[in-house]
Design an enzyme around this catalytic site. Sequence first.
Site, PDB file in Angstrom:
ATOM      1  N   PRO A 278     -14.743 -37.013 -67.391  1.00 33.04           N
ATOM      2  CA  PRO A 278     -16.108 -36.621 -66.985  1.00 33.04           C
ATOM      3  C   PRO A 278     -16.636 -35.518 -67.890  1.00 33.04           C
ATOM      4  CG  PRO A 278     -14.477 -35.745 -65.452  1.00 33.04           C
ATOM      5  CD  PRO A 278     -13.727 -36.624 -66.404  1.00 33.04           C
ATOM      6  N   ASP A 454     -14.118 -31.521 -70.747  1.00 35.89           N
ATOM      7  CA  ASP A 454     -13.600 -32.373 -69.678  1.00 35.89           C
ATOM      8  C   ASP A 454     -13.640 -31.570 -68.381  1.00 35.89           C
ATOM      9  OD1 ASP A 454     -12.152 -33.955 -67.924  1.00 35.89           O
ATOM     10  OD2 ASP A 454     -10.590 -34.472 -69.381  1.00 35.89           O
ATOM     11  N   HIS A 455     -14.495 -32.015 -67.454  1.00 38.48           N
ATOM     12  CA  HIS A 455     -14.694 -31.244 -66.218  1.00 38.48           C
ATOM     13  C   HIS A 455     -13.501 -31.329 -65.277  1.00 38.48           C
ATOM     14  CE1 HIS A 455     -17.038 -28.636 -63.932  1.00 38.48           C
ATOM     15  NE2 HIS A 455     -18.146 -29.327 -63.762  1.00 38.48           N
ATOM     16  N   ARG A 456     -12.537 -32.206 -65.554  1.00 42.92           N
ATOM     17  CA  ARG A 456     -11.315 -32.219 -64.749  1.00 42.92           C
ATOM     18  C   ARG A 456     -10.455 -30.998 -65.049  1.00 42.92           C
ATOM     19  NH1 ARG A 456      -8.916 -37.914 -66.620  1.00 42.92           N
ATOM     20  NH2 ARG A 456      -9.373 -36.852 -68.587  1.00 42.92           N
TER      21      ARG A 456
END
Length: 485
Positions: A278, A454-456
């Site tokens: 994401p 990467d929003h994770r």
Amino acid sequence: MTGMTRVKEFNLPDLGEGLTEGEILTWLVKVGDTIELNQPIVEVETAKAAVEIPAKWGGVVTRIFHDAGTTVEVGKPIISIDTDPGAGPLPSAESLAAVTIAPAEGMVEPGLIGGPAPGGRTAVLVGYGPREGAAVRRPRRGTSHTSPTAPAGPPPAAATASTVVAPPVGPVAPATVPPVPAGAPAPAHVLAKPPVRKLARDLGVDLGTVPGTGPLGSVTRDDVHRIAEGRTEPAANAPTPATAVRPGPGGDREQRIPVKGVRKLTAENMVASAFTAPHVTEFLTVDVTRTVKTVERLRLRPEFAELRVSPLLLVAKAVLLAIRRHPMVNAAWSGATNEIVVKEYVNLGIAAATDRGLIVPNVKDAGRLTLCELAASLHALVRTAKSGKTSPSDMSGGTFSITNVGVFGIDTGTPILPPGESAILALGVIRPTPWVHHGKIKIRQVTTLGLSFDHRIIDGELGSRFLRDVGDFLTDPEEAMLAWS
């Protein structure tokens, strides 16, 4: 050394990183050339780079198995080399077949040429010779094991291996040829180059049904694509090769470019990254006037006299120092183990546009380099990439990347993460811009940074702090290096 052992076949080697095939770009030698050990013999493009492959042996080239433009699987032979050309001419196929059998009184050991072998056969140079006695043809399925014109039983005593049995007189049914399924190997009489034949197999097209429009009626890649896409009439009604095929609406103004090599791998990686991680992108506009002045002063120093010094060098240094302050940015998501892998080394990737597509080679362990060493590494990396000589190992293992879209006059961008990385920084063009400086509007050198992450792994706060630190460094690089080093 026999002719069979002195001629060695060189297979396409595994060039690393799990590559399974390569396209032959250029042969650097030809049949009859004398070559040395480790001499470059062929240039091959893989999914990651174009590389020159050295010879595994010295000698004389006796055969080249594939033309330029052919895609070859790893492990398949590409060239054969006579490793002992001084031993005389190689034996011909006819001389290998003309092997005489030793006389009966001169017994030869079993297994040697001319000696006895199992089943009443004779050992020859390759395999075994024929059995003694008349050959027995395997009966066809659905027919009797005995001849309809003679009773079953042992052959007459006078029969010998040279006896010829005449076939029965009568009408012979014409042989029927089953239809060739799509994707099967093309008949030998079809004129088509090996890459075209492979394309036809991959697309399930029977070359025997394709009307060729190439020289001498040969089948081209466009011919195969037209049949595969159903853009022509069936083969039975197809025009002869001498007849021009009228293109469809706009078809004469279209160009089809095969997607392979570096471009194919880049496309696969970008799709995998865009639909797996994401992405979030943040932007920061920065006054980099002092960075530009620092670059000008560095160019005057003797340590940097032979090196290329640009704002990208200080951006790279800013990223390395900011990663030291925020280690989580230099991490990767491991879906197999449900872990976040934080890396204590920085393999800094620099995106480079080449004639073969976008590649992202990286400087190994860049965080340990001095500013002068970093400048030398970046210079060598970009120069090698532009020449198309980047090795697969230089493009593997990246942990953080920078893409300099400013060289194209672009303000910034929203870059896609390279696989295995959690962040990438876009550097925009540096423009003279009205800017509030010490309470007054002045013309300053300004750029815009874009950070995709990467929003994770990286939340909004961490991404913002990291980007702010990079911006602060570029606002005053000398002060930041003193404070953060």
